[in-house]
Design a protein around this motif. Sequence first.
Motif, PDB file in Angstrom:
ATOM      1  N   LEU A  81      19.582  18.610  81.423  1.00  0.00           N
ATOM      2  CA  LEU A  81      20.313  19.535  82.283  1.00  0.00           C
ATOM      3  C   LEU A  81      19.377  20.242  83.251  1.00  0.00           C
ATOM      4  CD1 LEU A  81      22.676  21.261  79.672  1.00  0.00           C
ATOM      5  CD2 LEU A  81      23.280  19.460  81.306  1.00  0.00           C
ATOM      6  N   SER A  82      19.886  20.512  84.429  1.00  0.00           N
ATOM      7  CA  SER A  82      19.145  21.348  85.368  1.00  0.00           C
ATOM      8  C   SER A  82      19.178  22.777  84.837  1.00  0.00           C
ATOM      9  CB  SER A  82      19.785  21.290  86.754  1.00  0.00           C
ATOM     10  OG  SER A  82      21.024  21.979  86.745  1.00  0.00           O
ATOM     11  N   PRO A  83      18.291  23.647  85.317  1.00  0.00           N
ATOM     12  CA  PRO A  83      18.343  25.046  84.874  1.00  0.00           C
ATOM     13  C   PRO A  83      19.706  25.697  85.126  1.00  0.00           C
ATOM     14  CG  PRO A  83      16.281  24.626  86.006  1.00  0.00           C
ATOM     15  CD  PRO A  83      17.133  23.388  86.171  1.00  0.00           C
ATOM     16  N   GLU A  84      20.345  25.351  86.235  1.00  0.00           N
ATOM     17  CA  GLU A  84      21.655  25.909  86.549  1.00  0.00           C
ATOM     18  C   GLU A  84      22.714  25.406  85.570  1.00  0.00           C
ATOM     19  OE1 GLU A  84      19.779  24.228  88.877  1.00  0.00           O
ATOM     20  OE2 GLU A  84      18.973  26.010  89.855  1.00  0.00           O
ATOM     21  N   GLU A  85      22.656  24.108  85.247  1.00  0.00           N
ATOM     22  CA  GLU A  85      23.612  23.542  84.298  1.00  0.00           C
ATOM     23  C   GLU A  85      23.407  24.130  82.905  1.00  0.00           C
ATOM     24  OE1 GLU A  85      24.152  19.095  86.282  1.00  0.00           O
ATOM     25  OE2 GLU A  85      22.434  19.509  84.971  1.00  0.00           O
ATOM     26  N   GLU A  86      22.149  24.314  82.531  1.00  0.00           N
ATOM     27  CA  GLU A  86      21.862  24.910  81.220  1.00  0.00           C
ATOM     28  C   GLU A  86      22.402  26.332  81.151  1.00  0.00           C
ATOM     29  OE1 GLU A  86      18.085  26.142  78.392  1.00  0.00           O
ATOM     30  OE2 GLU A  86      17.755  24.731  80.039  1.00  0.00           O
ATOM     31  N   GLN A  87      22.217  27.082  82.211  1.00  0.00           N
ATOM     32  CA  GLN A  87      22.722  28.459  82.260  1.00  0.00           C
ATOM     33  C   GLN A  87      24.250  28.477  82.140  1.00  0.00           C
ATOM     34  OE1 GLN A  87      21.684  30.485  85.909  1.00  0.00           O
ATOM     35  NE2 GLN A  87      20.684  32.103  84.729  1.00  0.00           N
ATOM     36  N   GLU A  88      24.896  27.565  82.842  1.00  0.00           N
ATOM     37  CA  GLU A  88      26.360  27.485  82.778  1.00  0.00           C
ATOM     38  C   GLU A  88      26.819  27.082  81.381  1.00  0.00           C
ATOM     39  OE1 GLU A  88      30.051  28.228  83.836  1.00  0.00           O
ATOM     40  OE2 GLU A  88      28.311  28.647  85.085  1.00  0.00           O
ATOM     41  N   LEU A  89      26.120  26.155  80.754  1.00  0.00           N
ATOM     42  CA  LEU A  89      26.461  25.756  79.390  1.00  0.00           C
ATOM     43  C   LEU A  89      26.340  26.940  78.438  1.00  0.00           C
ATOM     44  CD1 LEU A  89      27.246  23.661  77.289  1.00  0.00           C
ATOM     45  CD2 LEU A  89      24.825  22.980  77.174  1.00  0.00           C
ATOM     46  N   ARG A  90      25.288  27.741  78.608  1.00  0.00           N
ATOM     47  CA  ARG A  90      25.119  28.925  77.760  1.00  0.00           C
ATOM     48  C   ARG A  90      26.280  29.908  77.954  1.00  0.00           C
ATOM     49  NH1 ARG A  90      20.241  29.082  75.293  1.00  0.00           N
ATOM     50  NH2 ARG A  90      18.603  27.791  76.182  1.00  0.00           N
ATOM     51  N   ARG A  91      26.710  30.098  79.203  1.00  0.00           N
ATOM     52  CA  ARG A  91      27.837  30.994  79.479  1.00  0.00           C
ATOM     53  C   ARG A  91      29.121  30.472  78.824  1.00  0.00           C
ATOM     54  NH1 ARG A  91      25.267  32.171  84.645  1.00  0.00           N
ATOM     55  NH2 ARG A  91      26.161  30.305  85.571  1.00  0.00           N
ATOM     56  N   ILE A  92      29.335  29.168  78.926  1.00  0.00           N
ATOM     57  CA  ILE A  92      30.536  28.575  78.324  1.00  0.00           C
ATOM     58  C   ILE A  92      30.508  28.742  76.811  1.00  0.00           C
ATOM     59  CG2 ILE A  92      31.736  26.384  77.892  1.00  0.00           C
ATOM     60  CD1 ILE A  92      30.821  25.562  80.772  1.00  0.00           C
ATOM     61  N   LEU A  93      29.355  28.494  76.193  1.00  0.00           N
ATOM     62  CA  LEU A  93      29.238  28.647  74.737  1.00  0.00           C
ATOM     63  C   LEU A  93      29.433  30.097  74.319  1.00  0.00           C
ATOM     64  CD1 LEU A  93      26.254  26.228  74.039  1.00  0.00           C
ATOM     65  CD2 LEU A  93      28.652  25.892  73.400  1.00  0.00           C
ATOM     66  N   ASP A  94      28.915  31.035  75.106  1.00  0.00           N
ATOM     67  CA  ASP A  94      29.085  32.460  74.803  1.00  0.00           C
ATOM     68  C   ASP A  94      30.552  32.885  74.854  1.00  0.00           C
ATOM     69  OD1 ASP A  94      26.374  32.759  74.406  1.00  0.00           O
ATOM     70  OD2 ASP A  94      25.984  33.646  76.392  1.00  0.00           O
ATOM     71  N   ARG A  95      31.342  32.194  75.684  1.00  0.00           N
ATOM     72  CA  ARG A  95      32.767  32.487  75.810  1.00  0.00           C
ATOM     73  C   ARG A  95      33.609  31.661  74.838  1.00  0.00           C
ATOM     74  NH1 ARG A  95      31.397  32.236  81.474  1.00  0.00           N
ATOM     75  NH2 ARG A  95      32.188  30.117  81.495  1.00  0.00           N
ATOM     76  N   GLY A  96      32.961  30.987  73.914  1.00  0.00           N
ATOM     77  CA  GLY A  96      33.695  30.189  72.933  1.00  0.00           C
ATOM     78  C   GLY A  96      34.308  28.930  73.521  1.00  0.00           C
ATOM     79  N   GLY A  97      33.708  28.406  74.582  1.00  0.00           N
ATOM     80  CA  GLY A  97      34.203  27.172  75.200  1.00  0.00           C
ATOM     81  C   GLY A  97      35.189  27.374  76.320  1.00  0.00           C
ATOM     82  N   GLU A  98      35.573  28.620  76.556  1.00  0.00           N
ATOM     83  CA  GLU A  98      36.547  28.896  77.614  1.00  0.00           C
ATOM     84  C   GLU A  98      35.858  28.914  78.979  1.00  0.00           C
ATOM     85  OE1 GLU A  98      39.900  29.197  77.274  1.00  0.00           O
ATOM     86  OE2 GLU A  98      39.519  28.647  75.205  1.00  0.00           O
ATOM     87  N   VAL A  99      36.550  28.342  79.958  1.00  0.00           N
ATOM     88  CA  VAL A  99      36.086  28.347  81.345  1.00  0.00           C
ATOM     89  C   VAL A  99      36.962  29.345  82.087  1.00  0.00           C
ATOM     90  CG1 VAL A  99      35.797  26.983  83.437  1.00  0.00           C
ATOM     91  CG2 VAL A  99      35.362  25.954  81.205  1.00  0.00           C
ATOM     92  N   PRO A 100      36.344  30.268  82.843  1.00  0.00           N
ATOM     93  CA  PRO A 100      37.158  31.282  83.547  1.00  0.00           C
ATOM     94  C   PRO A 100      38.059  30.671  84.592  1.00  0.00           C
ATOM     95  CG  PRO A 100      34.850  31.449  84.227  1.00  0.00           C
ATOM     96  CD  PRO A 100      34.948  30.399  83.154  1.00  0.00           C
TER      97      PRO A 100
END
Length: 121
Positions: A102-121
């Motif tokens: 993953l790119s750093p941006e993709e990794e950051q987005e994956l972390r945000r998604i995991l923190d939200r329990g898999g939900e995408v805003p």
Amino acid sequence: MALSRRPLGQLEAEVLAVVAVGGPISAADVVTRISGDPAYTTINTILFRLHEKNLVTRVREGRQFLYRVAVDEARLVAGRMHDHLRHASDSTSVLSRFVQALSPEEEQELRRILDRGGEVP
């Protein structure tokens, strides 16, 4: 001269991408939009299989069917990723390699998604 063949999964994905962009679309029209001059019968068979998998819908128009994507791209790609992961002998290594790529941006987005329990805003 031997013809190079695409793996069926790759051609299936290409057909699905064409239907997603150009749908509703006939098998004949899909043939004209796929590189490598695939046979009509091959494309028709792939569309039939995609229909059986509930990935496309079809309606009869005259003597032909018109196809349209039945699922959104995110669900489709996620399902393929899950299938590959499920069939791997070492899913932890597969996940690790995926994350490493993953790119750093993709990794950051994956972390945000995991923190939200898999939900995408």
